[in-house]
Scaffold this motif. Structure first.
Motif, mmCIF file in Angstrom:
data_model
loop_
_atom_site.group_PDB
_atom_site.id
_atom_site.type_symbol
_atom_site.label_atom_id
_atom_site.label_comp_id
_atom_site.label_asym_id
_atom_site.label_seq_id
_atom_site.Cartn_x
_atom_site.Cartn_y
_atom_site.Cartn_z
ATOM 1 N N VAL A 150 0.940 2.397 -0.633
ATOM 2 C CA VAL A 150 2.140 2.246 -1.457
ATOM 3 C C VAL A 150 2.313 0.765 -1.790
ATOM 4 C CG1 VAL A 150 4.626 2.627 -1.604
ATOM 5 C CG2 VAL A 150 3.195 4.224 -0.312
ATOM 6 N N PRO A 151 2.398 0.403 -3.053
ATOM 7 C CA PRO A 151 2.418 -1.026 -3.426
ATOM 8 C C PRO A 151 3.762 -1.694 -3.196
ATOM 9 C CG PRO A 151 2.574 0.333 -5.383
ATOM 10 C CD PRO A 151 2.365 1.286 -4.242
ATOM 11 N N TRP A 152 3.699 -2.951 -2.851
ATOM 12 C CA TRP A 152 4.876 -3.825 -2.848
ATOM 13 C C TRP A 152 4.634 -4.913 -3.879
ATOM 14 C CZ3 TRP A 152 9.568 -3.570 -0.603
ATOM 15 C CH2 TRP A 152 10.395 -4.696 -0.740
ATOM 16 N N HIS A 153 5.564 -5.055 -4.810
ATOM 17 C CA HIS A 153 5.423 -6.045 -5.884
ATOM 18 C C HIS A 153 6.206 -7.304 -5.510
ATOM 19 C CE1 HIS A 153 4.421 -2.252 -7.866
ATOM 20 N NE2 HIS A 153 3.729 -2.975 -8.732
ATOM 21 N N LEU A 154 5.487 -8.357 -5.236
ATOM 22 C CA LEU A 154 6.088 -9.642 -4.911
ATOM 23 C C LEU A 154 6.136 -10.487 -6.178
ATOM 24 C CD1 LEU A 154 7.141 -11.488 -2.603
ATOM 25 C CD2 LEU A 154 4.788 -12.302 -2.343
ATOM 26 N N PRO A 155 7.320 -10.700 -6.753
ATOM 27 C CA PRO A 155 7.413 -11.448 -8.014
ATOM 28 C C PRO A 155 6.766 -12.817 -7.905
ATOM 29 C CG PRO A 155 9.513 -10.418 -7.472
ATOM 30 C CD PRO A 155 8.637 -10.252 -6.267
ATOM 31 N N TYR A 156 6.170 -13.239 -8.984
ATOM 32 C CA TYR A 156 5.488 -14.533 -8.982
ATOM 33 C C TYR A 156 6.408 -15.654 -8.491
ATOM 34 C CZ TYR A 156 1.512 -12.690 -11.679
ATOM 35 O OH TYR A 156 0.402 -12.001 -12.089
ATOM 36 N N ARG A 181 8.611 -15.535 -6.348
ATOM 37 C CA ARG A 181 8.835 -15.452 -4.907
ATOM 38 C C ARG A 181 7.551 -15.651 -4.116
ATOM 39 N NH1 ARG A 181 13.757 -13.068 -3.354
ATOM 40 N NH2 ARG A 181 13.069 -13.707 -1.278
ATOM 41 N N ALA A 182 6.430 -15.619 -4.781
ATOM 42 C CA ALA A 182 5.149 -15.748 -4.096
ATOM 43 C C ALA A 182 4.894 -17.198 -3.698
ATOM 44 C CB ALA A 182 4.014 -15.250 -4.991
ATOM 45 N N GLU A 183 4.298 -17.357 -2.528
ATOM 46 C CA GLU A 183 3.914 -18.688 -2.071
ATOM 47 C C GLU A 183 2.519 -18.972 -2.634
ATOM 48 O OE1 GLU A 183 4.270 -19.014 2.152
ATOM 49 O OE2 GLU A 183 6.001 -17.701 2.191
ATOM 50 N N VAL A 184 2.495 -19.613 -3.771
ATOM 51 C CA VAL A 184 1.242 -19.796 -4.497
ATOM 52 C C VAL A 184 0.215 -20.544 -3.659
ATOM 53 C CG1 VAL A 184 0.175 -20.776 -6.547
ATOM 54 C CG2 VAL A 184 2.434 -19.706 -6.706
ATOM 55 N N VAL A 225 2.614 -10.320 -7.613
ATOM 56 C CA VAL A 225 1.460 -10.138 -6.753
ATOM 57 C C VAL A 225 1.657 -8.805 -6.045
ATOM 58 C CG1 VAL A 225 0.164 -11.025 -4.790
ATOM 59 C CG2 VAL A 225 1.187 -12.613 -6.425
ATOM 60 N N VAL A 226 0.664 -7.927 -6.110
ATOM 61 C CA VAL A 226 0.812 -6.566 -5.608
ATOM 62 C C VAL A 226 0.031 -6.397 -4.311
ATOM 63 C CG1 VAL A 226 0.568 -4.115 -6.131
ATOM 64 C CG2 VAL A 226 1.053 -5.744 -7.968
ATOM 65 N N TYR A 227 0.755 -5.985 -3.275
ATOM 66 C CA TYR A 227 0.154 -5.684 -1.978
ATOM 67 C C TYR A 227 0.216 -4.181 -1.739
ATOM 68 C CZ TYR A 227 0.671 -10.653 -0.670
ATOM 69 O OH TYR A 227 0.592 -12.010 -0.599
ATOM 70 N N ASN A 228 -0.834 -3.618 -1.189
ATOM 71 C CA ASN A 228 -0.817 -2.217 -0.781
ATOM 72 C C ASN A 228 -0.410 -2.101 0.676
ATOM 73 O OD1 ASN A 228 -1.447 -0.686 -3.049
ATOM 74 N ND2 ASN A 228 -3.634 -1.064 -2.848
ATOM 75 N N ARG A 229 0.493 -1.147 0.959
ATOM 76 C CA ARG A 229 0.929 -0.876 2.331
ATOM 77 C C ARG A 229 0.502 0.530 2.721
ATOM 78 N NH1 ARG A 229 7.028 -1.229 1.727
ATOM 79 N NH2 ARG A 229 6.478 -0.404 -0.309
ATOM 80 N N TYR A 230 0.004 0.673 3.941
ATOM 81 C CA TYR A 230 -0.425 1.988 4.414
ATOM 82 C C TYR A 230 0.781 2.817 4.853
ATOM 83 C CZ TYR A 230 -2.066 5.693 7.426
ATOM 84 O OH TYR A 230 -2.262 6.917 7.986
ATOM 85 N N TYR A 231 0.793 4.087 4.433
ATOM 86 C CA TYR A 231 1.834 5.022 4.860
ATOM 87 C C TYR A 231 1.222 6.374 5.211
ATOM 88 C CZ TYR A 231 5.803 2.230 3.218
ATOM 89 O OH TYR A 231 6.747 1.254 3.046
ATOM 90 N N HIS A 232 1.662 6.930 6.325
ATOM 91 C CA HIS A 232 1.422 8.333 6.634
ATOM 92 C C HIS A 232 2.708 9.069 6.297
ATOM 93 C CE1 HIS A 232 0.267 11.989 8.828
ATOM 94 N NE2 HIS A 232 1.512 11.996 9.267
ATOM 95 N N VAL A 233 2.647 9.988 5.341
ATOM 96 C CA VAL A 233 3.835 10.719 4.915
ATOM 97 C C VAL A 233 4.019 11.949 5.800
ATOM 98 C CG1 VAL A 233 4.972 11.912 3.017
ATOM 99 C CG2 VAL A 233 3.525 9.931 2.558
#
Length: 305
Positions: free
Chosen positions: A231-237, A239-242, A264-272
Motif C-alpha cells: 500500500v503506497p504512502w505519498h510523501l510530498p516533495y 516534505r521529503a528530506e531531499v 516520493v512514493v513508498y510501498n508499505r506491506y499489509y496483511h489484510v
C-alpha cells in the motif's frame, strides 16, 4: 507483481508476490527474526516518512478511547506499536508507556515527553505480568507471517506484559487489538473517501468478506481474494528530506518519484485480515477470553480478558 487498478485512477496498491525478488524469507521456527520484507517495506519506510505520517495521526478512535477510559485509576498501560503516541496521554488517571519498531516515531513520542522505547512487538523487553492493560492498534497487519502475528499477541497477553493472573486490573477487559490500518489520511492530504478507491488508507470490509467484484480490482487471476498487499504512502516533495532518507530511498529503490502527484512514493506491506481471523489467532491462547469483537472504522477488533 500484479497491480490492482481502480477505474480512472493510477494503481493504488499491488499484490505482494509469493516471493519478493531479492528478499530472503526467514527459516521456519525463527519467529523472532524479522523477515526482510517487513524491514524493507515496514521499518525503513516508517523511519523515512515518520514526521509526515505523524502529522496525519491525531484523532482518537471512540472505541479505543472508551476502552482506555474504562480502566481503573492507576492502571499501567502499554501501547505496543504506539506510532506518534496519540493514545499515550488519553487517560490522565492512568500511566502509559509505549514502544514501536521505528526509532523515528519513538523520537517524536519522546519529544512530547512520553515514556517510550524502540522494541519489536514479537520480542517485548518488559517484565512478565508487569502491566495492567495493553492496546495494539493497526500493528498486526504489518507482520508477514501468521506465526509472527500470533507471537505478537502472545507477547502482550501470555508471555510478557499482562500474563495470567495480573493482580491489579479490576475491569473486565485487559487487551484490545485492531487489525487493519487507520483511515485518517493516506499521505496526500485529506481524509480518504469511503469507497473502493480509498484503498491507500482504508482496507474496506468488502475486500475479503464479500463476493462482490464489480471491477475485479481486488480479485486475483484464480478468483481468490488476496490478503497480502503493498500500500503506497505519498510523501510530498516539500516534505521529503531531499538530502536525507528520501534521497537514499530513491537511490536504493525503496521509493520512487511520482511527478504527477509531486510525491516520493513508498510501498508499505499489509496483511489484510479477513472476518474471524483475529479470533482464530487467539484461539487456545492461554486463558484468553474474547469479551468483545466488532468491526469499526474499517478495522476488525477484539478485546481480550
Amino acid at each position: 507483481m500484479k497491480e490492482i487498478k481502480v477505474k480512472d485512477t493510477s494503481p493504488l496498491c499491488t499484490i505482494v508476490p509469493d516471493i519478493e525478488p531479492g528478499i530472503r524469507q526467514p527459516a521456519s521456527g525463527s519467529v523472532k527474526s524479522t523477515p526482510e520484507i517487513e524491514k524493507k517495506y515496514g521499518h525503513r519506510v516508517y523511519d523515512a516518512i515518520a514526521p509526515h505520517f505523524s502529522s496525519t495521526r491525531f484523532a482518537k478512535w471512540p472505541k479505543v478511547a472508551a476502552f482506555l477510559e474504562s480502566l481503573p485509576t492507576g492502571s499501567l498501560i502499554l501501547d505496543a506499536g504506539c506510532g506518534n503516541g496519540k493514545y499515550l496521554d488519553l487517560n490522565s488517571s492512568c500511566y502509559f508507556i509505549g514502544c514501536d519498531i521505528s526509532p523515528s516515531l519513538i523520537k517524536i513520542c519522546a519529544d512530547k515527553g512520553h515514556e517510550v522505547l524502540v522494541a519489536d512487538a514479537v520480542n517485548l523487553p518488559y517484565r512478565t505480568n508487569f502491566g495492567d492493560a495493553a492496546i495494539s492498534i493497526a500493528v498486526l497487519h504489518h507482520s508477514s507471517t501468521e506465526n509472527r502475528r500470533k507471537k505478537a499477541i502472545e507477547e502482550l497477553y501470555v508471555e510478557e506484559w499482562i500474563g495470567p493472573g495480573c493482580p491489579r486490573l479490576g475491569g473486565p477487559s485487559s487487551l484490545t487489538l485492531e487489525s487493519i490500518p487507520e483511515t485518517e489520511e493516506n499521505g496526500l492530504g485529506g481524509r480518504p473517501k469511503v469507497s473502493r478507491e480509498s484503498l491507500t488508507g482504508n482496507m474496506l470490509r468488502s475486500t475479503c468478506s464479500t463476493s462482490q467484484n464489480e471491477d475485479d480490482s481486488l480479485v486475483s487471476e484464480d478468483g481468490r481474494c488476496p490478503q497480502e498487499y503493498f500500500v503506497p504512502w505519498h510523501l510530498p516533495y516539500h516534505r521529503a528530506e531531499v538530502s536525507g532518507a528520501s534521497a537514499s530511498a530513491l537511490a536504493n529503490g525503496l521509493a520512487k518519484k511520482d511527478d504527477k502527484k509531486g510525491a516520493v512514493v513508498y510501498n508499505r506491506y499489509y496483511h489484510v485480515f479477513g472476518e474471524g481471523e483475529l479470533e482464530r489467532l487467539v484461539s487456545g491462547m492461554g486463558n484468553a477470553v474474547i469479551v468483545d469483537k466488532f468491526y469499526d472504522k474499517s478495522n476488525w477488533c477484539i478485546i481480550l480478558d
